[in-house]
Structures are given as C-alpha cells and as structure tokens.
Write a protein that holds these residues in place. Structure first.
Motif, PDB file in Angstrom:
ATOM      1  N   ASP A 100      -5.440  -4.887   6.694  1.00  0.00           N
ATOM      2  CA  ASP A 100      -5.113  -3.881   7.685  1.00  0.00           C
ATOM      3  C   ASP A 100      -4.240  -2.818   7.030  1.00  0.00           C
ATOM      4  O   ASP A 100      -3.761  -2.988   5.907  1.00  0.00           O
ATOM      5  CB  ASP A 100      -4.362  -4.534   8.863  1.00  0.00           C
ATOM      6  CG  ASP A 100      -4.379  -3.674  10.117  1.00  0.00           C
ATOM      7  OD1 ASP A 100      -4.869  -2.533  10.045  1.00  0.00           O
ATOM      8  OD2 ASP A 100      -3.901  -4.151  11.159  1.00  0.00           O
ATOM      9  N   TYR A 101      -4.051  -1.692   7.744  1.00  0.00           N
ATOM     10  CA  TYR A 101      -3.020  -0.733   7.373  1.00  0.00           C
ATOM     11  C   TYR A 101      -1.704  -1.228   7.955  1.00  0.00           C
ATOM     12  O   TYR A 101      -1.642  -1.578   9.141  1.00  0.00           O
ATOM     13  CB  TYR A 101      -3.325   0.649   7.945  1.00  0.00           C
ATOM     14  CG  TYR A 101      -4.353   1.432   7.186  1.00  0.00           C
ATOM     15  CD1 TYR A 101      -4.026   2.041   5.985  1.00  0.00           C
ATOM     16  CD2 TYR A 101      -5.646   1.576   7.676  1.00  0.00           C
ATOM     17  CE1 TYR A 101      -4.966   2.767   5.271  1.00  0.00           C
ATOM     18  CE2 TYR A 101      -6.590   2.308   6.980  1.00  0.00           C
ATOM     19  CZ  TYR A 101      -6.238   2.901   5.777  1.00  0.00           C
ATOM     20  OH  TYR A 101      -7.167   3.616   5.079  1.00  0.00           O
ATOM     21  N   TYR A 102      -0.648  -1.242   7.132  1.00  0.00           N
ATOM     22  CA  TYR A 102       0.650  -1.705   7.620  1.00  0.00           C
ATOM     23  C   TYR A 102       1.660  -0.567   7.571  1.00  0.00           C
ATOM     24  O   TYR A 102       1.741   0.165   6.584  1.00  0.00           O
ATOM     25  CB  TYR A 102       1.150  -2.893   6.787  1.00  0.00           C
ATOM     26  CG  TYR A 102       0.428  -4.166   7.113  1.00  0.00           C
ATOM     27  CD1 TYR A 102      -0.771  -4.484   6.462  1.00  0.00           C
ATOM     28  CD2 TYR A 102       0.909  -5.038   8.075  1.00  0.00           C
ATOM     29  CE1 TYR A 102      -1.452  -5.649   6.781  1.00  0.00           C
ATOM     30  CE2 TYR A 102       0.241  -6.204   8.386  1.00  0.00           C
ATOM     31  CZ  TYR A 102      -0.941  -6.499   7.738  1.00  0.00           C
ATOM     32  OH  TYR A 102      -1.620  -7.645   8.049  1.00  0.00           O
ATOM     33  N   HIS A 103       2.422  -0.439   8.658  1.00  0.00           N
ATOM     34  CA  HIS A 103       3.456   0.582   8.759  1.00  0.00           C
ATOM     35  C   HIS A 103       4.827  -0.079   8.711  1.00  0.00           C
ATOM     36  O   HIS A 103       5.043  -1.126   9.312  1.00  0.00           O
ATOM     37  CB  HIS A 103       3.307   1.378  10.060  1.00  0.00           C
ATOM     38  CG  HIS A 103       2.014   2.116  10.173  1.00  0.00           C
ATOM     39  ND1 HIS A 103       1.787   3.318   9.549  1.00  0.00           N
ATOM     40  CD2 HIS A 103       0.853   1.805  10.811  1.00  0.00           C
ATOM     41  CE1 HIS A 103       0.569   3.736   9.809  1.00  0.00           C
ATOM     42  NE2 HIS A 103      -0.027   2.829  10.573  1.00  0.00           N
ATOM     43  N   PHE A 104       5.744   0.561   7.981  1.00  0.00           N
ATOM     44  CA  PHE A 104       7.097   0.032   7.830  1.00  0.00           C
ATOM     45  C   PHE A 104       7.974   0.560   8.956  1.00  0.00           C
ATOM     46  O   PHE A 104       8.113   1.769   9.141  1.00  0.00           O
ATOM     47  CB  PHE A 104       7.674   0.444   6.476  1.00  0.00           C
ATOM     48  CG  PHE A 104       9.116   0.080   6.288  1.00  0.00           C
ATOM     49  CD1 PHE A 104       9.540  -1.231   6.436  1.00  0.00           C
ATOM     50  CD2 PHE A 104      10.064   1.040   5.961  1.00  0.00           C
ATOM     51  CE1 PHE A 104      10.879  -1.578   6.262  1.00  0.00           C
ATOM     52  CE2 PHE A 104      11.390   0.711   5.775  1.00  0.00           C
ATOM     53  CZ  PHE A 104      11.790  -0.606   5.933  1.00  0.00           C
ATOM     54  N   HIS A 105       8.562  -0.360   9.727  1.00  0.00           N
ATOM     55  CA  HIS A 105       9.503   0.009  10.783  1.00  0.00           C
ATOM     56  C   HIS A 105      10.902  -0.360  10.303  1.00  0.00           C
ATOM     57  O   HIS A 105      11.266  -1.534  10.257  1.00  0.00           O
ATOM     58  CB  HIS A 105       9.160  -0.727  12.083  1.00  0.00           C
ATOM     59  CG  HIS A 105       7.920  -0.203  12.744  1.00  0.00           C
ATOM     60  ND1 HIS A 105       7.936   0.502  13.913  1.00  0.00           N
ATOM     61  CD2 HIS A 105       6.616  -0.262  12.359  1.00  0.00           C
ATOM     62  CE1 HIS A 105       6.701   0.846  14.252  1.00  0.00           C
ATOM     63  NE2 HIS A 105       5.882   0.388  13.321  1.00  0.00           N
ATOM     64  N   GLU A 106      11.673   0.667   9.941  1.00  0.00           N
ATOM     65  CA  GLU A 106      12.985   0.437   9.327  1.00  0.00           C
ATOM     66  C   GLU A 106      13.948  -0.243  10.295  1.00  0.00           C
ATOM     67  O   GLU A 106      14.723  -1.104   9.902  1.00  0.00           O
ATOM     68  CB  GLU A 106      13.561   1.758   8.836  1.00  0.00           C
ATOM     69  CG  GLU A 106      14.855   1.609   8.055  1.00  0.00           C
ATOM     70  CD  GLU A 106      15.321   2.918   7.455  1.00  0.00           C
ATOM     71  OE1 GLU A 106      16.321   2.906   6.733  1.00  0.00           O
ATOM     72  OE2 GLU A 106      14.679   3.953   7.728  1.00  0.00           O
ATOM     73  N   LEU A 107      13.917   0.158  11.563  1.00  0.00           N
ATOM     74  CA  LEU A 107      14.851  -0.396  12.536  1.00  0.00           C
ATOM     75  C   LEU A 107      14.633  -1.897  12.707  1.00  0.00           C
ATOM     76  O   LEU A 107      15.589  -2.666  12.793  1.00  0.00           O
ATOM     77  CB  LEU A 107      14.691   0.318  13.878  1.00  0.00           C
ATOM     78  CG  LEU A 107      15.624  -0.143  14.999  1.00  0.00           C
ATOM     79  CD1 LEU A 107      17.082   0.098  14.600  1.00  0.00           C
ATOM     80  CD2 LEU A 107      15.307   0.575  16.301  1.00  0.00           C
TER      81      LEU A 107
END
Length: 933
Positions: free
Chosen positions: A664-671
């Motif tokens: 999959d495409y993974y997005h980084f959520h910093e919070l």
C-alpha cells in the motif's frame, strides 16, 4: 582588576554603549601598570574567543548587543547546520548549507539572524569562525595516483579531505587513516590535509574499533610524566597517615563492595545495620582518589582532559592509570583503603532521613561481592552460594529491605523510573562479536543504585547549604513545546497528564508510566516521554534534577571514572579540614573554575556516550552479517517519514524503508507517530510487534535493513536483465557490462555495502572513485544513525541508461499485449505472466499496459504502464538518486532510457519485442485486432 564575568555583565547592561579600552580602563579604575597590561591581555583574549567584539571605531561590545550570536555549530549530514547559542535562553539558529562559510561540526562561530521562516524558526548565516573544533579527521583513503582523498567516518563532515601525493605517507586505497587538516574548506573547495597515521586496512581485525577511538579523539595511552606520578603512589596505607589525617576508623564494620564480575576499579562500598532505636543506618564509602591525585598535578590535568572513563565493547579507556584505578584507589577486599564516607539514618516506615554525617575515613571491606551472587542469595537460587556467604545473608536481606523502602519513597515524591532494556555485546579474542546478552536489572543492581542515589542527594544538599563552590548534576524541566506535544500524543491513547498551566510535575509522568506498565502502548509512550526530556549535565549551580524529582543532586560516588566526582571530593576534604568553610582566596579561585570544569565534564561525557554507542552499533551490525535472510520477531521502536525502526529481542535495531512496504501507500502522521496505509488503512506505530527478515547489512555506516516477512519484496516481481533483453541481447558490450555489474554486486541482495559482507565493491564505490551515495539522514533526538539508500536494482531507468546504451524506440509496437517473464525463485524456470502494476504504484485504466480495444491515444506506454514521453520517474528513481530518464540524450545521439535504437549497425530489440514470441520465418505479422485476444 575586574574579572572576565564582571566585564561581560557590565557590557550587557542596557545603559552600556561601546567603549574604547581607555574608557573601560577609566571605568574600572585601573591605574597600576601591571594591572593595565593584564587587562589588555584579557580584552584581546576575549575578542579572539568571540566573547566580545571590536568595532571599526576600536570600541568593545558584546555580540548579542550587535545582532550577533556566539555558539557552537552542530552540522547535519545533509549539509545544513544548527547554531547552539551560548545564551541558553535563545532558540537555536538554522544555518542553510549555502551559508556555512566553510564551518565544520563543533566550530565556535559568530552568526547573524537573517530571517524567520513560516514556522517561526530563526534562520541565520555565519559571520565569523571563532575557533575550529576539527583538527584531525579519520576516514577511508582513496589513491588516484597524482592525488588522493579521505572519506570521513564522521558523516557530519560532509566533504572529503583532499590529499596531495607528497602527503600520502605510504597509504594505499582501502586503508583507514588519520588526517591532519592543513587548510579548511572554503566555498566549493574541499579541506586539504596530510596523513599522519595509518591505522590499517578497513577489514583488518581491530581497525574498526581503533577508527572509532581516533574519530572521537580518545587517548589510548598515558604520557610518560603522568605514568611517573602514578608509579610514585604508595601500595599500602600506614597507621601514621590515618592518625595524622584524623580519619574515622571503620575497619571493624561489615562493609562490602557489590559490582559486576569483570569490574576492576571498585570505587564504592556499603554497609547497613539496624540501630537500637529501630532506625536503619546506611553507610556509603567512596574511594578518596583526591588524596592521591593532587590539584594541578600532571595526573589531575590528564584526568581533566579525559573527563571520564570510556567503556567500549572490547576495552576500557580509563581516566586514571591502572596503577591507581586498579591499585591503591580500588576498594579491594581485606585491605586498608582511604575513603570519603556518608552515613545516613532513616526511619524504617517512611524512609525519611533523620540524620546524616559526611567525613573522611579508613575502611577494610570484608568481601568482594558480585551482582550475580547477591541475586542468587536474595532469590534463594543457589544453595551453594548462600552457604559460602552465610555470614552475610542477613546483611543482604536488610539491604534489600532498605533499598525497596528508598525506592518507594522516591516514587512517592514523583521520580521517573524508565525501565529500558540494555545489552552487552560479547566479543572473542579477535574482537569478533559472538553473542548479545541483555543486562539484567535485578535486586542486586537496585540495592547499589538506591544507595548511591541517597548518598549523592545528601552530599549535594549538605554542601549547597554550606555555600561553597561545587559541581552539581542537573536535569532541567522539558520545554513547554515538547511537553505539550507529548501530552497531546498521550491523549491519543486515552491518557491525560495532569499539570498546572504549561508545567507538569514529574510525579504525573511517573503515574502515567505506572498506568501503562504491561500494556501494549507502554513502549511507545515511555519512548516518547524520554524523547521529550532534556539531557542531564553538570553545572556549577544547584538547579535540581527533574527526572529524580530531587531538589539537590550531585555525582559523588565514582571518582575513579568521573572527573566531577574527583573535584567535589577535593572540595569536601578541604572544607572538612577547615572547619566547614574555605579561605576567601581559595573560595574565589574554586568559584571561577567550577563553570569551566562543569562544561568540560559535560562535553567529555557526550563524547564517551557517542563512542560507546558507535562501537555497540558496529559490533551489532557485524553480529548480524551472517544472519541475512533469517526471520525474527521485533518491536517497532521508531517511526519516521522514510520508514520505521525495528528492535529485535537481542536489542539489535534495523530499518524497514517506506519504499519496501509494497502492499500500500503509507503516509507518516507525525502527531500519532504512525504510518497509515492509504488504501488498506493499515497502521504501524511504535510498540507494534512485526515479523521481519534481515535483508541487508551496511558495514560502512553500521546500519541494518529489514523487510516484512509477509510482504512481497520489491525485487520479487521485477524484470530480470535476461528476461527483458533476451539471451545475449544488446551485443557483447552490454553482456560485458552486465557481467561486470553482477560481479560488483549491483543485483538485489548481492555483496557490496548492502550485501551483508565486506567482500565486493557494491554500489557505494566503483574503481576507488566515490559516487553519489544518495544518503537519507534522520535526526530524532540524536539517537539515529545515517541511513543509506537501498542497493540500485538493474531494471527500469537504470537498466536503460547503464546497460542498453540508449537509442530510439519505435513509435508503435506491432505486437499483441505484452507478457513478461519473471524469475519466481532462484533456479526456477521463467514463468509467463501478464504484467502487473508493481506494489505501491497506482494502476488505473488510462495507464494499463494491456492493449486497448480501440486505437490508443495519448502518451505511448511502456511495459510498466508508464508514459514514455516527457520527464517521468521510474519505480526506482528514488533508489537511483531521483534522476529522470525521459529526455536525456545518449552519446550515440539517441534518447537514453528508450530502448529500440540502432547501435553500431545492429538493431536493438525494444522492451516490448524482447518479451513477445517472434513469428517463424515466412509468417507475416498480423494486424492489431480491435479487441484483445
């Protein structure tokens, strides 16, 4: 005459305007010629150090009043840097790579604030380099006949060091060398140096650790005059010494040392007893090293420069010579030793300290105990050990009762207790790692830990109220910004951290740690809490210790291996001998020196920690070399925008890159510190358990790459060189290139820097010439190392530009829908498959590689379903430096990266034709049908 600090305070006053030296002389009332000469010397030194500035009109002022900041440069491997100001209240200053002006990591500089970015962060530029920090560089040498260069081991030094041929000193390519800097970098010009020491070939045993020692500037041996002073120390203590110094005789007490099995410098001993009134008496006795290491002696100067002992994987670099550290200063069993003692009386229920005493003493320990044996006695694990130390069993049980009581009292007041797992790398006689074992924190370790904490607090409080110059161990409160970020992060898990305004008491943080103990989120929350904290350091003022919830704290218990402990022992003994005070001249002298000693000790401590961490990472990477392909269970220990770090059971840490998450495409959520799948909504965050496989080990950067076990590797479905070109396709020249690249380890999982071994040149080096390494860097609290991009695979744009030699493709491929041969497993026959959009790459109807029923319109597509015209990136552009192969011209006049050109009279086969069965002779090519076959 005024002191340096008085002059600075005067210049920082609001009413001050820049003055000449004559005006300053008049203001401070300097009339004596000798004082005037000394005053001018001080002004000159302060101006050279950048503490004050001399204007064009020959007037003096402080930098901060002239819109300048003085501080230390902290560079990043990507080229930019941060200025850490001397003014602790001022925020850090971001320095762009173009504004570095030839500075290197650690330099003291003056900088000007030039802008404020959209996030409110300050940006600046270097105005003047005050003091150079890097004088020597350790790195890998490359010989190019008429010149050479050294590739620094320290990745924060971003440019190689140029070496003239006359300065080679016999070094050859592949050797680790030490270089003395002759000229520093300026603009695009690299630094120039000369080789002063050849450590050996990079693959020779012991050279790796030796390189780290030289990189951090750690001294291996003691100068001759220091050893002479150490040899002059006595082997034993006389009765006359004891009486003359008025020491309290404690040789009749039951005093023991408790240390690790391999410890040789025993600097602390303890005893406990129950008093007639029911209270508990704790005695902590520390070796009186200051009696043998006199102030301003050669031994003292050497100890100051070293700062502390350094404990590497395979050796110890001591602060003091073995003659002292393992001899007369070590509290060896059944011999007389001079000590500094702190006795404390506690109420048994509340563990409240009701009385204490600090004094000089002489002791004789009855036994040298180890943590292992004490644990066996207290946990009744070994009957034989219990019988051997039968006379001490009751003493150890009383120690356990007292230690647990002290810990409970410390937890009640709000101390934070992080229980992170530590490990030790076991190496053989040749320095090769053979095992990694966890350091166990048993009740024996807790006994010594609690006793030392109690003594350190007591001594710090006592001498704080005496108001004498001292060195304290401080831990400042976390910044509001980091604290609020952590509190918001904890709220995502349903936890609330209580506090008033923007402040939080450490008790609230410890309460949270107790709430999450044993739960899934324990790792993630405790890790994030630790990262929100500041680092502990030494200071001449008592500012408290946030983590211990202690108002007063110092380091008193390890003078053999820490210089601050040695210094405060010297102050303590001098105060005790002078009736609880210091002479006025002595007070001023010590007061002026303490800030410098505290700063030096803090800096040397950071160097020691970095060196110890580097050697541990090196040996852990070497330990995993023969485990490539093996599968393990690990815990996610860190999440970043480029991947996630996984920690195994043996504390080895590796990286799974975002580009290797193929489902999959993974997005980084910093919070949330998480990677979230775009299509599947799958979440990876700190503390999650995952199954991984060791894929690569990079011994040049001491890093390890992992991949998911249940996820298809990116290389599994890639097109093989032979599959695309056909057997022998491209002519002999291309075949030779392919053979050469294969031998060099350019295929997936083969040799090189990423192949898990030291053999092979790999993608990082080619013929001794340094290529663009395309490194990814990360800075999350200083704990992460430099990460290198994955090995370049022989497909896509890399295949076209390097192997095929370029050329033009046909405008229209007269063939049925393409099929691709893929190699499913090593040694297996090719399997004909329809091409699929590779995992992690979008696939839609407009870019399908299958022929359309109608006449194709728009951009021509390649076999991966990507447009051939225009500048576009292949699936491996990130791994290949982010370069585009769409419109670059080749040497033969064709477009590089486009198969199907005529090279040297031979018609090359296009990608599409290479994988389509060719018609037999006499058959005419069929027309393209309007519908798919």
């Amino acid at each position: 005459m005024c002191t340096e600090q008085e002059l600075l305070n005067f210049m920082r006053e609001t009413a001050y305007k820049p003055m000449t030296y004559k005006e300053l002389e008049k203001h401070f009332g300097i009339e004596d010629a000798a004082e005037f000469k000394e005053f001018l010397r001080m002004l000159t030194e302060m101006e050279q150090e950048g503490k004050i500035l001399l204007t064009r009109s020959d007037r003096y002022g402080v930098p901060e009043r002239m819109n300048l900041l003085r501080g230390r440069i902290q560079t990043h491997p990507k080229g930019f840097a941060f200025l850490i100001p001397d003014d602790k209240e001022h925020p850090d200053l971001y320095i762009h790579a173009n504004d570095m002006k030839g500075t290197m990591n650690g330099d003291i500089v003056l900088a000007r604030v030039s802008a404020k970015n959209e996030n409110g962060k300050l940006e600046g530029e270097i105005v003047r380099i005050v003091k150079r920090a890097v004088t020597q560089v350790v790195g890998l040498f490359h010989n190019h006949d008429s010149f050479g260069f050294v590739e620094p081991d320290d990745k924060r030094i971003t440019k190689d060091v140029f070496i003239k041929s006359e300065n080679f000193k016999g070094a050859v390519t592949g050797q680790k060398v030490v270089v003395n800097i002759i000229t520093y970098p300026e603009g695009r010009t690299a630094a120039e140096g000369e080789i002063i020491e050849i450590l050996g070939h990079k693959d020779d045993p012991g050279v790796d650790i030796l390189s780290i020692i030289r990189k951090h500037g750690l001294p291996e041996s003691f100068p001759g005059d220091v050893l002479e002073e150490a040899e002059a120390a006595p082997d034993s203590i006389t009765e006359e010494e004891i009486v003359q110094q008025g020491r309290r005789d404690l040789r009749n007490r039951v005093i023991v040392t408790i240390d690790g099995e391999d410890a040789k410098d025993l600097d602390d001993a303890v005893n406990v007893e129950r008093l007639p009134n029911g209270n508990l008496l704790l005695g902590v006795h520390i070796a009186d090293v200051s009696y043998y290491v006199r102030e301003k002696s050669k031994l003292d100067e050497e100890a100051y420069n070293r700062g502390c002992s350094v404990y590497l994987v395979d050796r110890v670099i001591p602060m003091l010579p073995h003659r002292l550290s393992n001899g007369i200063c070590s509290l060896n069993p059944r011999v007389d030793r001079l000590t500094m003692s702190c006795e404390m009386e506690f109420e048994p229920g509340t563990m409240k300290r009701v009385r204490y005493d600090v004094f000089t003493s002489v002791i004789r320990t009855v036994e040298r105990m180890t943590y292992t044996n004490v644990r066996k006695i207290l946990n009744e694990e070994d009957q034989e050990v219990t019988e051997r130390y039968a006379g001490l069993v009751d003493t150890f049980k009383l120690m356990k009762e007292m230690a647990l009581g002290l810990r409970d009292m410390r937890m009640r007041r709000g101390a934070i207790d992080f229980d992170f797992q530590e490990s030790k790398v076991i190496v053989d006689t040749e320095g090769k790692p053979v095992d990694i074992v966890k350091r166990e924190r048993s009740i024996a370790e807790q006994i010594i830990e609690e006793f030392m904490l109690a003594a350190n607090e007591t001594v710090a409080e006592h001498f704080h109220w005496l108001k004498v110059p001292f060195i304290y161990r401080i831990h400042e409160e976390p910044t509001n910004e980091k604290l609020m970020t952590f509190m918001q992060f904890a709220s995502n898990f349903g936890y609330a951290v209580r506090g008033k305004g923007n402040t939080v008491h450490p008790r609230a943080l410890q309460t949270l740690l107790e709430e999450i103990r044993g739960k899934k989120e324990e790792t993630v929350l405790s890790t994030m809490m630790l990262r929100s904290m500041k680092q502990a350091k030494y200071e001449a003022e008592s500012l408290g210790h946030f983590g211990l919830a202690a108002e007063y704290y110092s380091h008193f218990t390890s003078p053999i291996r820490r210089y601050p402990d040695l210094v405060i022992h010297r102050v303590m003994r001098e105060v005790l001998e002078n009736g609880g005070a210091l002479p006025e001249n002595r007070y001023d002298s010590l007061n002026a020196r303490m800030p410098d000693i505290a700063l030096q000790s803090s800096e040397r401590e950071r160097v020691a920690v970095d060196a110890e961490r580097d050697t541990a990472k090196l040996k852990k990477a070497e330990f995993m070399l023969d485990k490539i392909g093996e599968e393990f269970t690990g815990i996610i220990s860190g999440v970043t925008s480029f991947g996630m770090f996984i920690e195994l059971e043996n504390t080895v840490e590796g990286l799974i890159r975002l580009s290797d998450l193929t489902d999959d495409y993974y997005h980084f959520h910093e919070l949330h510190m998480a990677l979230i799948g775009e299509r599947t909504s799958k979440i990876y965050r700190i503390g999650d358990e995952v199954e991984i496989r060791v894929s690569r080990v990079n011994m040049s950067d001491h890093t390890i790459d992992f991949e998911m076990v249940n996820m298809k590797p990116r290389s599994a479905g890639r097109v093989n060189w032979v599959d695309v070109r056909g057997q022998g396709g491209g002519g002999g020249n291309a075949a030779r290139k392919r053979k050469k690249l294969n031998a060099a380890g350019r295929f997936v999982g083969v040799g090189g820097d990423h192949g898990g071994g030291r053999g092979g040149k790999g993608p990082g080096k080619k013929g001794g010439v340094r290529e663009d390494r395309r490194k990814h860097k990360v800075n999350d609290g200083g704990a992460r190392a430099v990460e290198e991009a994955p090995a370049v695979d022989l497909d896509g744009g890399f295949y076209n530009s390097v192997v095929s030699g370029g050329g033009r493709r046909k405008k229209k491929a007269k063939a049925p829908a393409p099929v691709v041969e893929t190699q499913k497993a090593k040694g297996a026959a090719p399997v004909i498959e329809k091409p699929k959009a590779e995992s992690g790459v979008r696939s839609d109807s407009k870019t399908s590689s299958v022929a359309s029923p109608k006449k194709r319109r728009g951009p021509v597509l390649d076999m991966w379903g990507l447009p051939r015209s225009g500048n576009y990136k292949t699936i491996d552009d990130e791994a290949d430096g982010g370069k585009s192969y769409g419109k670059r011209k080749g040497r033969d006049g064709g477009d590089r990266g486009r198969g199907g050109a005529e090279v040297r009279g031979k018609k090359q086969v296009s990608k599409t034709e290479a994988v389509v069965p060719k018609p037999s002779e006499g058959d005419k090519p069929r027309r393209r049908k309007k519908k798919n076959d």
